[in-house]
Write a protein that holds these residues in place. Structure first.
Motif, mmCIF file in Angstrom:
data_model
loop_
_atom_site.group_PDB
_atom_site.id
_atom_site.type_symbol
_atom_site.label_atom_id
_atom_site.label_comp_id
_atom_site.label_asym_id
_atom_site.label_seq_id
_atom_site.Cartn_x
_atom_site.Cartn_y
_atom_site.Cartn_z
ATOM 1 N N UNK A 152 0.784 -1.228 0.000
ATOM 2 C CA UNK A 152 0.000 0.000 0.000
ATOM 3 C C UNK A 152 0.817 1.279 0.000
ATOM 4 N N UNK A 153 1.995 1.267 0.665
ATOM 5 C CA UNK A 153 2.765 2.497 0.835
ATOM 6 C C UNK A 153 4.038 2.538 0.015
ATOM 7 N N UNK A 154 4.580 1.379 -0.327
ATOM 8 C CA UNK A 154 5.837 1.351 -1.052
ATOM 9 C C UNK A 154 7.018 1.135 -0.125
ATOM 10 N N UNK A 155 8.171 0.930 -0.738
ATOM 11 C CA UNK A 155 9.386 0.558 -0.011
ATOM 12 C C UNK A 155 9.838 1.633 0.986
ATOM 13 N N UNK A 156 10.042 2.846 0.506
ATOM 14 C CA UNK A 156 10.628 3.899 1.340
ATOM 15 C C UNK A 156 9.733 4.257 2.519
ATOM 16 N N UNK A 157 8.455 4.430 2.272
ATOM 17 C CA UNK A 157 7.543 4.815 3.356
ATOM 18 C C UNK A 157 7.439 3.707 4.406
ATOM 19 N N UNK A 158 7.451 2.460 3.969
ATOM 20 C CA UNK A 158 7.324 1.342 4.912
ATOM 21 C C UNK A 158 8.515 1.278 5.858
ATOM 22 N N UNK A 159 9.723 1.267 5.319
ATOM 23 C CA UNK A 159 10.904 1.103 6.162
ATOM 24 C C UNK A 159 11.248 2.383 6.929
ATOM 25 N N UNK A 160 11.033 3.539 6.318
ATOM 26 C CA UNK A 160 11.298 4.789 7.039
ATOM 27 C C UNK A 160 10.290 4.992 8.165
ATOM 28 N N UNK A 161 9.031 4.627 7.909
ATOM 29 C CA UNK A 161 8.020 4.747 8.955
ATOM 30 C C UNK A 161 8.289 3.828 10.128
ATOM 31 N N UNK A 162 8.756 2.612 9.841
ATOM 32 C CA UNK A 162 9.052 1.677 10.936
ATOM 33 C C UNK A 162 10.220 2.154 11.785
ATOM 34 N N UNK A 163 11.134 2.943 11.192
ATOM 35 C CA UNK A 163 12.270 3.449 11.959
ATOM 36 C C UNK A 163 11.827 4.359 13.104
ATOM 37 N N UNK A 164 10.625 4.939 13.002
ATOM 38 C CA UNK A 164 10.121 5.777 14.088
ATOM 39 C C UNK A 164 9.953 4.986 15.375
ATOM 40 N N UNK A 165 9.624 3.698 15.261
ATOM 41 C CA UNK A 165 9.496 2.861 16.455
ATOM 42 C C UNK A 165 10.831 2.742 17.179
ATOM 43 N N UNK A 166 11.921 2.717 16.431
ATOM 44 C CA UNK A 166 13.243 2.673 17.051
ATOM 45 C C UNK A 166 13.529 3.925 17.860
ATOM 46 N N UNK A 167 13.120 5.083 17.343
ATOM 47 C CA UNK A 167 13.322 6.332 18.079
ATOM 48 C C UNK A 167 12.509 6.343 19.377
ATOM 49 N N UNK A 168 11.312 5.769 19.341
ATOM 50 C CA UNK A 168 10.465 5.730 20.536
ATOM 51 C C UNK A 168 11.109 4.883 21.631
ATOM 52 N N UNK A 169 11.581 3.671 21.292
ATOM 53 C CA UNK A 169 12.159 2.813 22.330
ATOM 54 C C UNK A 169 13.498 3.368 22.828
ATOM 55 N N UNK A 170 14.197 4.124 21.994
ATOM 56 C CA UNK A 170 15.419 4.778 22.453
ATOM 57 C C UNK A 170 15.107 5.790 23.560
ATOM 58 N N UNK A 171 14.050 6.564 23.376
ATOM 59 C CA UNK A 171 13.649 7.533 24.407
ATOM 60 C C UNK A 171 13.154 6.833 25.673
ATOM 61 N N UNK A 172 12.404 5.742 25.505
ATOM 62 C CA UNK A 172 11.942 4.984 26.674
ATOM 63 C C UNK A 172 13.121 4.455 27.483
ATOM 64 N N UNK A 173 14.134 3.963 26.794
ATOM 65 C CA UNK A 173 15.318 3.445 27.484
ATOM 66 C C UNK A 173 16.040 4.554 28.229
#
Length: 460
Positions: A152-173
């Motif tokens: 539905x979104x394509x390659x770039x949007x899918x993988x770049x969007x998922x990287x936001x989850x990494x930023x969230x857990x970094x802040x939680x840590x």
């Protein structure tokens, strides 16, 4: 519990990033115009770096603590996932997966160390399996979400969007994670012992000398890799190209494998917590079931194996992850708390070395045989046979050890393997033996001596 939850969330996101290529392998081949061997290089490089970093990461955890290592790992795998999304060429994508592998390598053994600090030692097998269960949830997320997002979104949007989850857990840590409970800080190591290459070599050598560490590594080596190879890269192409299934049907079977792992993991943890002697039987039984399931699918006389048999294979593969975690239950009691990270790194290295070897073998054999998946997947049997031979060689000397307890920071008692003392007499006769009768002459001498003492006392 909340602190440990932050740690497992970091691990969950790392697994999502690690396994996302498994359901995007065909898309990656089209995007970068590569063949099977080049496609397998993505996962091989990632696993090579992961395996090579396990011992250094274990040493970092023992010296720097869990929080610092998890923060560094989250920063690295987030940068790697974002770079993979934006990579225009095969070379930059490969470098991004390498960076992701560096961060991923710092997560699981950090979570194991966190669990050993925040929970009693007798719950360690269950906690380890629950931590692995969160990784399975991450696998499920990538299996269900990533294919739909790519469509539905394509390659770039899918993988770049998922990287936001990494930023969230970094802040939680950063804001919520603590290395240990209040009042249970480990004793600081002396500077002379905590630094220097000689100290590092001594720590690695001491962990390796323990048979429990080596046995744990070979259990992890033998049990983990079939599921990793299947879920990380070759499962979807095998089911679609080799077995003629649609992508939707293949995705459903991969989801079945993930659900199986989520069910089996807690069961294995409870069994081992109650009956530690069942560790080897569970691990070898899972390896045997995996080999039989692969043999049935690959040896099916028709062009394609029936769906029910492929379902059985995926169900059995779901038990591989929980069986590999049993390896940590061999290493944990064999090492003191200050060496837990190093020992866990050695164990965790095993499965990923096997996975890397098999990923490469399958890719090379596919190119050499014109995409004959039956021949390519036979490499699984060779790696399994080698691993089982190492387990059987180490098992008798390790299983026969007595267990004593060592206090740990969480307030529980951690079992530690101790070598039996051949010079120590048995307190109880072995089953089936004739109990030794007391010597009557010694008893009579004792009675006469006591009577004589009584007479002397009366006379006085």
């Amino acid at each position: 519990m909340a602190v440990w939850g932050v740690g497992v969330c970091v691990y969950l996101v790392a697994i999502v990033f690690r396994t996302s290529l498994g359901v995007a392998g065909l898309d990656a081949a089209d995007r970068f115009h590569i063949n099977a061997s080049a496609l397998s290089t993505f996962s091989i490089l990632q696993l090579l770096i992961y395996a090579a970093m396990q011992i250094p990461v274990g040493l970092m955890i023992d010296r720097l603590g869990t929080k610092r290592v998890l923060m560094l790992g989250a920063a690295l795998f987030t940068a790697g996932q974002l770079g993979f999304a934006l990579s225009p060429t095969y070379g930059t994508a490969l470098a991004s997966r390498a960076l992701l592998g560096c961060g991923d390598a710092m997560t699981f053994i950090s979570v194991l160390r966190l669990g050993s600090r925040w929970f009693p030692a007798h719950r360690a097998p269950v906690i380890s399996q629950v931590a692995a269960l969160f990784g399975t949830v991450g696998n499920l997320v990538s299996t269900l979400v990533v294919p739909r997002a790519l469509h539905g979104l394509g390659w770039t949007a899918t993988f770049a969007g998922s990287a936001a989850a990494g930023a969230v857990v970094l802040l939680l840590t950063l804001f919520f994670l603590k290395d240990h409970p209040e009042g249970h800080a480990p004793a600081p190591a002396r500077a002379a012992e905590a630094s220097g290459s000689a100290s590092v070599r001594r720590q690695i050598a001491a962990a390796w000398r323990e048979p429990g560490t080596r046995l744990g590594m070979w259990v992890h080596f033998t049990a983990q890799f079939p599921a990793t190879v299947f879920m990380l890269l070759w499962g979807l192409p095998f089911l679609v190209q080799g077995q003629g299934l649609s992508r939707e049907a293949a995705g459903g079977l991969l989801t079945l494998s993930v659900l199986s792992a989520m069910t089996v993991g807690p069961v294995y943890g409870q069994l081992i917590s109650r009956r530690p002697a069942a560790r080897t039987a569970l691990a070898l039984g899972t390896v045997a079931a995996t080999a039989l399931a692969f043999a049935a699918v690959l040896g099916w006389p028709g062009a394609h194996a029936p769906v029910w048999l492929l379902s059985v294979l995926c169900l059995v593969l779901g038990a591989c992850g929980p069986a590999s975690v049993v390896g940590f239950d061999f290493a944990r009691p064999a090492n003191p708390p200050e060496r837990q990270g190093t020992a866990s790194g050695i164990v965790n290295m095993g499965g990923f070395v096997a996975s890397m070897t098999t990923l490469l073998a399958v890719g090379v054999l596919l190119d050499a045989t014109g995409d004959d998946y039956r021949i390519a997947f036979c490499s699984v049997f060779a790696v399994q046979a080698f691993g089982v031979s190492r387990i059987l060689r180490l098992r008798p000397g390790t299983e026969g050890r007595r267990v004593r307890s060592r206090p740990v920071a969480s307030g529980g008692a951690e079992p530690v393997h101790a070598r039996p003392d051949p010079g120590r007499r048995r307190r109880h006769p072995p089953p089936g033996s004739v109990p030794q009768q007391p010597d009557r002459r010694l008893d009579e001498m004792g009675v006469r001596r006591r009577r004589a003492v009584a007479r002397d006392a009366g006379a006085q």
